[in-house]
Motif scaffolding. Sequence first.
Motif, PDB file in Angstrom:
ATOM      1  N   THR A 275      33.541  -5.819 -13.483  1.00 27.14           N
ATOM      2  CA  THR A 275      33.008  -7.180 -13.458  1.00 27.14           C
ATOM      3  C   THR A 275      31.755  -7.217 -12.593  1.00 27.14           C
ATOM      4  O   THR A 275      31.461  -6.281 -11.843  1.00 27.14           O
ATOM      5  N   TYR A 276      31.048  -8.332 -12.676  1.00 25.64           N
ATOM      6  CA  TYR A 276      29.827  -8.468 -11.873  1.00 25.64           C
ATOM      7  C   TYR A 276      30.153  -8.480 -10.384  1.00 25.64           C
ATOM      8  O   TYR A 276      29.409  -7.895  -9.576  1.00 25.64           O
ATOM      9  N   LYS A 277      31.269  -9.099 -10.012  1.00 22.78           N
ATOM     10  CA  LYS A 277      31.671  -9.132  -8.596  1.00 22.78           C
ATOM     11  C   LYS A 277      31.940  -7.716  -8.091  1.00 22.78           C
ATOM     12  O   LYS A 277      31.524  -7.352  -6.983  1.00 22.78           O
ATOM     13  N   GLU A 278      32.634  -6.925  -8.900  1.00 22.86           N
ATOM     14  CA  GLU A 278      32.901  -5.536  -8.511  1.00 22.86           C
ATOM     15  C   GLU A 278      31.598  -4.749  -8.388  1.00 22.86           C
ATOM     16  O   GLU A 278      31.452  -3.896  -7.508  1.00 22.86           O
ATOM     17  N   ARG A 279      30.668  -5.040  -9.281  1.00 21.22           N
ATOM     18  CA  ARG A 279      29.377  -4.355  -9.213  1.00 21.22           C
ATOM     19  C   ARG A 279      28.672  -4.641  -7.895  1.00 21.22           C
ATOM     20  O   ARG A 279      28.127  -3.725  -7.261  1.00 21.22           O
ATOM     21  N   LEU A 280      28.671  -5.900  -7.468  1.00 19.92           N
ATOM     22  CA  LEU A 280      28.030  -6.253  -6.207  1.00 19.92           C
ATOM     23  C   LEU A 280      28.662  -5.533  -5.029  1.00 19.92           C
ATOM     24  O   LEU A 280      27.976  -5.080  -4.114  1.00 19.92           O
ATOM     25  N   GLU A 281      30.001  -5.422  -5.045  1.00 18.63           N
ATOM     26  CA  GLU A 281      30.698  -4.730  -3.973  1.00 18.63           C
ATOM     27  C   GLU A 281      30.325  -3.248  -3.931  1.00 18.63           C
ATOM     28  O   GLU A 281      30.116  -2.673  -2.859  1.00 18.63           O
ATOM     29  N   LEU A 282      30.235  -2.643  -5.111  1.00 21.01           N
ATOM     30  CA  LEU A 282      29.886  -1.222  -5.188  1.00 21.01           C
ATOM     31  C   LEU A 282      28.426  -0.991  -4.789  1.00 21.01           C
ATOM     32  O   LEU A 282      28.098   0.012  -4.143  1.00 21.01           O
ATOM     33  N   GLU A 283      27.552  -1.900  -5.168  1.00 18.12           N
ATOM     34  CA  GLU A 283      26.151  -1.772  -4.767  1.00 18.12           C
ATOM     35  C   GLU A 283      26.008  -1.869  -3.256  1.00 18.12           C
ATOM     36  O   GLU A 283      25.183  -1.162  -2.652  1.00 18.12           O
TER      37      GLU A 283
END
Length: 318
Positions: A275-283
């Motif tokens: 998800t986009y939220k997971e992407r932000l966390e990984l970034e």
Amino acid sequence: MSSFMSSLSSQNRSRAARITFPSAVIQQKWPDFQALCERVFKEGAAYEDVRQALRKEDSGDPLVAYILSIVLSYHHFFTFHDVLPHGLNEREGFGYCTWAFIRGAMTLARIEGRSFEMPVVGVSERKNTGRVLLAERQAHPHMADGAAVHGTDQIYLAEAASLSANRDEKRHADLFKLKRDMKDSWISQMREIITTTLPPSRLTVFGSASYRHETSFFAMDFAGVFRLCQIGAMIIPTKQANFANSMRSCVTACLDFVLMMSEQLNERQACKTITYKERLELEEACDALPTTSSTPVKEIKKRKAHKQGPRDQVICRA
């Protein structure tokens, strides 16, 4: 030891340092490999014996075609010499000999290879991050002698010296450059993967360093710290005598190596969408990774010439 490793208990430090390798073996991927080796690579057989044995094999067999491509790469040199001639330049030695073993194995594993002056994408990204390219000149990336590509990813990088190299400084410089390039490539590929999918649990990039006749194979992953491990090695044949034993050893080492790359690619392709939220966390996690420092520059100190005259002047060398 890094501050991260020092902060761990002895048990967790052992776990963090543990490196596991893929379970795939040559015989599972290519069941006919052992039988082919026994027919073609007779104990102590010379180059011409191997070449003649290959004539009896089916050239349409991918394994036979791989071995034949190596033999043909050596053919020109062995037409005139009993050993590889001294003084081959880097491209001749690496391209016709060492790279023939590596790229042929990658072809068998359906991995695309490129060679000679390949710009390292990860280095370019690291050097140009934060630059205003409309106003600043773009920094040049490092160039690799070989690479394996999967889409836009350079999952493997190769550094090579000439077969007649005799300076330890060159060997250490190539290893230093390769390790830094592998780290930059790992970070670059992690950033690319997390734009759409969850990264594999052990994202790995690969590399090799060739100095004279020996090639060392490496893998790098990240477990709180970047971990580099040598996972194989080979010494290419340099003379017609006893060619079979050396060639068999090299072919086996290269096939083992590309199987590790192939399994890594399978893990990447099996990654789940995020998800986009997971992407932000990984970034955010990627932003916390230590950035590769600038390449250190060797200082050259000049000695002043004596007043006695030009005969006493000292020539400065790096």
